[in-house]
Design a protein around this motif. Structure first.
Motif, PDB file in Angstrom:
ATOM      1  N   HIS A  69      84.983  23.714  13.884  1.00  0.00           N
ATOM      2  CA  HIS A  69      85.053  22.512  12.871  1.00  0.00           C
ATOM      3  C   HIS A  69      85.868  23.606  11.462  1.00  0.00           C
ATOM      4  CE1 HIS A  69      81.050  21.491  13.518  1.00  0.00           C
ATOM      5  NE2 HIS A  69      80.819  20.921  12.782  1.00  0.00           N
ATOM      6  N   ASN A  70      87.425  22.911  12.121  1.00  0.00           N
ATOM      7  CA  ASN A  70      88.755  22.923  10.968  1.00  0.00           C
ATOM      8  C   ASN A  70      88.964  21.617   9.998  1.00  0.00           C
ATOM      9  OD1 ASN A  70      89.940  20.458  12.802  1.00  0.00           O
ATOM     10  ND2 ASN A  70      90.239  21.639  13.530  1.00  0.00           N
ATOM     11  N   PHE A  71      89.631  22.260   8.980  1.00  0.00           N
ATOM     12  CA  PHE A  71      89.647  21.574   7.867  1.00  0.00           C
ATOM     13  C   PHE A  71      89.866  19.406   8.271  1.00  0.00           C
ATOM     14  CE2 PHE A  71      90.749  25.686   5.862  1.00  0.00           C
ATOM     15  CZ  PHE A  71      90.263  25.461   5.085  1.00  0.00           C
ATOM     16  N   ASP A  72      90.766  19.222   9.273  1.00  0.00           N
ATOM     17  CA  ASP A  72      91.127  17.764   9.819  1.00  0.00           C
ATOM     18  C   ASP A  72      89.349  17.014  10.105  1.00  0.00           C
ATOM     19  OD1 ASP A  72      92.501  15.934   9.877  1.00  0.00           O
ATOM     20  OD2 ASP A  72      92.720  16.396  12.443  1.00  0.00           O
ATOM     21  N   GLN A  73      88.429  17.622  10.797  1.00  0.00           N
ATOM     22  CA  GLN A  73      87.260  17.377  11.449  1.00  0.00           C
ATOM     23  C   GLN A  73      87.001  17.066  10.096  1.00  0.00           C
ATOM     24  OE1 GLN A  73      86.575  20.767  14.027  1.00  0.00           O
ATOM     25  NE2 GLN A  73      87.023  19.018  16.020  1.00  0.00           N
ATOM     26  N   LEU A 102      95.987  18.100   4.037  1.00  0.00           N
ATOM     27  CA  LEU A 102      95.135  18.560   5.444  1.00  0.00           C
ATOM     28  C   LEU A 102      96.809  18.378   6.279  1.00  0.00           C
ATOM     29  CD1 LEU A 102      93.003  15.652   6.081  1.00  0.00           C
ATOM     30  CD2 LEU A 102      92.591  18.045   5.936  1.00  0.00           C
ATOM     31  N   GLU A 103      98.077  17.385   5.269  1.00  0.00           N
ATOM     32  CA  GLU A 103      99.661  18.025   6.184  1.00  0.00           C
ATOM     33  C   GLU A 103      99.927  19.738   6.025  1.00  0.00           C
ATOM     34  OE1 GLU A 103     102.389  16.070   3.545  1.00  0.00           O
ATOM     35  OE2 GLU A 103     101.250  14.661   4.485  1.00  0.00           O
ATOM     36  N   GLU A 104      98.827  20.913   5.425  1.00  0.00           N
ATOM     37  CA  GLU A 104      98.712  21.628   5.719  1.00  0.00           C
ATOM     38  C   GLU A 104      98.329  22.615   6.319  1.00  0.00           C
ATOM     39  OE1 GLU A 104     102.140  22.874   3.995  1.00  0.00           O
ATOM     40  OE2 GLU A 104     102.053  21.504   3.342  1.00  0.00           O
ATOM     41  N   VAL A 105      97.278  22.223   6.305  1.00  0.00           N
ATOM     42  CA  VAL A 105      95.704  22.749   7.144  1.00  0.00           C
ATOM     43  C   VAL A 105      94.947  22.394   8.656  1.00  0.00           C
ATOM     44  CG1 VAL A 105      96.248  23.930   5.119  1.00  0.00           C
ATOM     45  CG2 VAL A 105      94.533  22.428   5.092  1.00  0.00           C
ATOM     46  N   ARG A 106      96.222  20.491   8.373  1.00  0.00           N
ATOM     47  CA  ARG A 106      95.216  20.549   9.614  1.00  0.00           C
ATOM     48  C   ARG A 106      94.878  21.200  10.789  1.00  0.00           C
ATOM     49  NH1 ARG A 106      95.029  14.709   9.982  1.00  0.00           N
ATOM     50  NH2 ARG A 106      96.852  14.714   7.913  1.00  0.00           N
ATOM     51  N   THR A 107      94.897  21.696  11.159  1.00  0.00           N
ATOM     52  CA  THR A 107      94.676  22.104  12.713  1.00  0.00           C
ATOM     53  C   THR A 107      93.910  23.700  12.669  1.00  0.00           C
ATOM     54  OG1 THR A 107      96.668  23.488  13.314  1.00  0.00           O
ATOM     55  CG2 THR A 107      95.913  21.426  14.195  1.00  0.00           C
ATOM     56  N   LEU A 108      93.663  24.226  11.300  1.00  0.00           N
ATOM     57  CA  LEU A 108      93.885  25.299  10.373  1.00  0.00           C
ATOM     58  C   LEU A 108      91.876  25.700  10.477  1.00  0.00           C
ATOM     59  CD1 LEU A 108      95.601  27.904   9.551  1.00  0.00           C
ATOM     60  CD2 LEU A 108      94.186  27.161   7.186  1.00  0.00           C
ATOM     61  N   ASP A 109      90.950  26.839  10.954  1.00  0.00           N
ATOM     62  CA  ASP A 109      90.565  26.874  10.591  1.00  0.00           C
ATOM     63  C   ASP A 109      89.192  27.459   9.018  1.00  0.00           C
ATOM     64  OD1 ASP A 109      89.669  26.067  13.545  1.00  0.00           O
ATOM     65  OD2 ASP A 109      89.354  28.065  14.354  1.00  0.00           O
ATOM     66  N   VAL A 110      88.310  27.106   9.235  1.00  0.00           N
ATOM     67  CA  VAL A 110      88.277  27.866   7.435  1.00  0.00           C
ATOM     68  C   VAL A 110      88.400  29.083   6.958  1.00  0.00           C
ATOM     69  CG1 VAL A 110      86.049  27.503   6.007  1.00  0.00           C
ATOM     70  CG2 VAL A 110      86.714  25.188   7.390  1.00  0.00           C
ATOM     71  N   GLU A 111      87.929  29.879   8.175  1.00  0.00           N
ATOM     72  CA  GLU A 111      87.836  30.615   8.071  1.00  0.00           C
ATOM     73  C   GLU A 111      89.342  31.615   8.033  1.00  0.00           C
ATOM     74  OE1 GLU A 111      86.796  32.557  12.939  1.00  0.00           O
ATOM     75  OE2 GLU A 111      85.607  32.787  11.206  1.00  0.00           O
ATOM     76  N   GLU A 112      90.653  31.004   8.723  1.00  0.00           N
ATOM     77  CA  GLU A 112      91.544  31.263   8.351  1.00  0.00           C
ATOM     78  C   GLU A 112      92.634  30.908   7.220  1.00  0.00           C
ATOM     79  OE1 GLU A 112      92.043  30.870  13.513  1.00  0.00           O
ATOM     80  OE2 GLU A 112      93.030  29.376  11.938  1.00  0.00           O
ATOM     81  N   HIS A 117      98.696  28.920   1.922  1.00  0.00           N
ATOM     82  CA  HIS A 117      98.599  27.902   2.506  1.00  0.00           C
ATOM     83  C   HIS A 117      98.086  27.084   1.143  1.00  0.00           C
ATOM     84  CE1 HIS A 117      96.901  30.018   5.985  1.00  0.00           C
ATOM     85  NE2 HIS A 117      97.695  28.705   6.460  1.00  0.00           N
ATOM     86  N   ALA A 118      97.524  27.652  -0.380  1.00  0.00           N
ATOM     87  CA  ALA A 118      96.906  27.092  -1.234  1.00  0.00           C
ATOM     88  C   ALA A 118      98.486  26.630  -1.220  1.00  0.00           C
ATOM     89  CB  ALA A 118      96.426  27.778  -1.947  1.00  0.00           C
ATOM     90  N   ASP A 119      99.734  27.757  -2.171  1.00  0.00           N
ATOM     91  CA  ASP A 119     101.047  27.396  -2.503  1.00  0.00           C
ATOM     92  C   ASP A 119     101.901  26.595  -1.703  1.00  0.00           C
ATOM     93  OD1 ASP A 119     100.458  29.971  -4.415  1.00  0.00           O
ATOM     94  OD2 ASP A 119     101.018  31.192  -2.878  1.00  0.00           O
ATOM     95  N   ASP A 120     101.828  25.994  -0.407  1.00  0.00           N
ATOM     96  CA  ASP A 120     102.528  25.371   0.660  1.00  0.00           C
ATOM     97  C   ASP A 120     101.914  24.262   0.319  1.00  0.00           C
ATOM     98  OD1 ASP A 120     104.142  27.406   1.418  1.00  0.00           O
ATOM     99  OD2 ASP A 120     102.588  27.438   3.474  1.00  0.00           O
ATOM    100  N   GLU A 124     104.468  21.775  -2.140  1.00  0.00           N
ATOM    101  CA  GLU A 124     105.045  20.337  -1.737  1.00  0.00           C
ATOM    102  C   GLU A 124     104.549  19.032  -2.668  1.00  0.00           C
ATOM    103  OE1 GLU A 124     106.075  18.763   1.095  1.00  0.00           O
ATOM    104  OE2 GLU A 124     106.020  21.193   1.201  1.00  0.00           O
ATOM    105  N   MET A 125     104.111  19.893  -3.495  1.00  0.00           N
ATOM    106  CA  MET A 125     104.184  18.522  -4.884  1.00  0.00           C
ATOM    107  C   MET A 125     104.636  18.711  -6.078  1.00  0.00           C
ATOM    108  SD  MET A 125      99.549  18.576  -5.250  1.00  0.00           S
ATOM    109  CE  MET A 125      99.725  19.632  -5.766  1.00  0.00           C
ATOM    110  N   LYS A 126     105.321  18.902  -5.691  1.00  0.00           N
ATOM    111  CA  LYS A 126     106.431  20.234  -7.255  1.00  0.00           C
ATOM    112  C   LYS A 126     107.364  18.198  -8.247  1.00  0.00           C
ATOM    113  CE  LYS A 126     110.556  21.323  -4.361  1.00  0.00           C
ATOM    114  NZ  LYS A 126     111.261  22.152  -3.398  1.00  0.00           N
ATOM    115  N   ASP A 127     107.504  17.994  -6.871  1.00  0.00           N
ATOM    116  CA  ASP A 127     107.840  16.198  -7.029  1.00  0.00           C
ATOM    117  C   ASP A 127     106.809  15.424  -8.428  1.00  0.00           C
ATOM    118  OD1 ASP A 127     110.401  17.325  -6.578  1.00  0.00           O
ATOM    119  OD2 ASP A 127     110.526  15.974  -4.580  1.00  0.00           O
ATOM    120  N   LEU A 128     105.561  15.248  -8.241  1.00  0.00           N
ATOM    121  CA  LEU A 128     104.879  14.588  -8.371  1.00  0.00           C
ATOM    122  C   LEU A 128     104.431  14.791 -10.041  1.00  0.00           C
ATOM    123  CD1 LEU A 128     102.351  14.847  -5.687  1.00  0.00           C
ATOM    124  CD2 LEU A 128     103.571  12.931  -6.177  1.00  0.00           C
ATOM    125  N   SER A 129     104.172  13.975 -11.089  1.00  0.00           N
ATOM    126  CA  SER A 129     104.065  14.271 -12.779  1.00  0.00           C
ATOM    127  C   SER A 129     102.523  15.496 -12.370  1.00  0.00           C
ATOM    128  CB  SER A 129     103.097  13.479 -13.146  1.00  0.00           C
ATOM    129  OG  SER A 129     101.727  12.592 -12.212  1.00  0.00           O
TER     130      SER A 129
END
Length: 375
Positions: A69-73, A102-112, A117-120, A124-129
């Motif tokens: 079960h990765n994040f995408d599933q 999911l764009e950052e962690v789509r195929t990533l397993d939960v334990e990984e 990844h949180a910082d990335d 990616e949202m720096k341009d949003l309000s």
């Protein structure tokens, strides 16, 4: 010597019942030596074997469950869960933040999952309000909490950006008139199929401007709650609108609003609207738009077309204008009362510094003018 060399039928039967298909081969690869579960006389210590294999089964089964079960599933399962329990509209609000995650962690397993990844994700949202960033992070954290509830322990969490409060800028009187003029132009010159939409935009604009009501209060306002001299602000569960602070209150109807309500009645009579359930109604008497955000977006287009930059909060700017006007003419006490705030500090947040300085100057001028007359 591996497990497959054992020929104890009872243990093999127990092992078969204990282990689901797909996990048996994994345990056979990692099982202990026979000597680890043998008694001194060479016979099998069944209790010790069961204890060992049970622990091994739990460990391998849990590992395989995580890796399957990765994040995408998990996001697909979460979507089904939300739509079934809270509805499709709720998922529509959550999915924007979750899909960005999911764009950052789509195929990533939960334990990984790691902090990088949180910082990335936040980068990616720096341009949003700031408000949108916090909303997306909250949606993702709710998703991560749901994963934890599925017996999949993890330490993943997104730290919310520090909240930056942006107070609504009050509209100038000429700006309010310009937006009303823009809406009325759409009513007169726009496509006939949008007539009721434009008229409801005018209804909402006038109501918020002349009463200081919040946008949700106007959106959920039942027509039966509009009396001759006042408006009852009540919950409307049918539209999911509940009064802030859970306190039902009344709002006075001024002469300008009375004139518009008469104009509104004439419009309804002209277009055959007989039964009205809500104030912002279509030709069928029911609410004309699907959400309060839809109303805000529509009013935002009128504000933009009128050549006005709202800076922040389209609808709350009208409430800020109302509160500022009352403050400048009658003081903080009356402004707090008409805004229905529990604390005057909340009311002061709506008032720009220029209005405060203007009020202080008027008080001082009045004081020294009085002293001069006495002298």
């Amino acid at each position: 010597m591996r497990f497959k060399a054992l020929d104890n039928g009872w243990v093999r039967g127990y092992f078969k019942r204990l282990t689901p298909k797909g996990t048996k081969n994994a345990i056979r690869r990692y099982i202990c030596k026979v000597s680890d579960v043998q008694l001194p006389d060479g016979s099998l210590d069944v209790e010790k074997a069961i204890e060992f294999w049970s622990a091994m089964y739990e460990k391998i089964d849990r590992t395989q469950y995580y890796k399957a079960h990765n994040f995408d599933q998990l996001a697909d399962q979460y979507r089904v869960h939300i739509e079934k329990t809270l509805g499709r509209n709720t998922w529509d609000n959550y999915k924007k933040g979750i899909y960005r995650f999911l764009e950052e962690v789509r195929t990533l397993d939960v334990e990984e999952f790691e902090e990088v990844h949180a910082d990335d994700f936040k980068a990616e949202m720096k341009d949003l309000s700031n408000r949108t960033q916090r909303s997306y992070c909250t949606s993702v954290n709710m998703f991560l909490n749901w994963i934890r509830e599925q017996k999949i322990p993890h330490s993943a969490k997104i730290k919310l950006p520090k909240e930056r409060k942006v107070n609504a800028r009050p509209y100038l009187p000429e700006e309010i008139q310009a937006v009303e003029k823009q809406i009325r132009k759409c009513i007169e010159d726009g496509e006939p199929k949008y007539l009721f939409n434009y008229w409801n935009h005018l209804r909402a604009w006038k109501m918020m401007h002349l009463t200081g009501m919040r946008r949700s209060e106007v959106y959920g306002l039942k027509y039966s709650e509009i009396k001759s001299d006042w408006i009852n602000i009540r919950d409307n569960p049918d539209l999911g609108v509940f009064i802030k602070g859970a306190t039902e209150e009344d709002v006075a109807i001024c002469n300008a609003l009375s004139e518009f309500l008469l104009e509104d009645k004439a419009f309804c009579k002209e277009h055959g609207i007989i039964s009205r359930k809500v104030f912002l109604c279509g030709k069928d008497g029911k609410i004309f738009c699907k959400s309060v955000d839809t109303l805000t977006q529509a009013l935002g287009r009128h504000v933009k077309n009128a050549g006005i930059d709202p800076d922040a909060k389209i609808c709350h700017g009208l409430r800020a204008s109302f509160i500022t006007s009352v403050y400048e003419n009658f003081g903080i006490g009356e402004a707090q009362d008409l805004a229905r705030h529990k604390s005057p500090n909340t009311t002061r947040q709506y008032i720009p510094s220029g209005s405060k300085a203007k009020k202080r100057k008027a008080i001082i001028d009045s004081l020294f003018t009085t002293e001069s007359q006495v002298a």
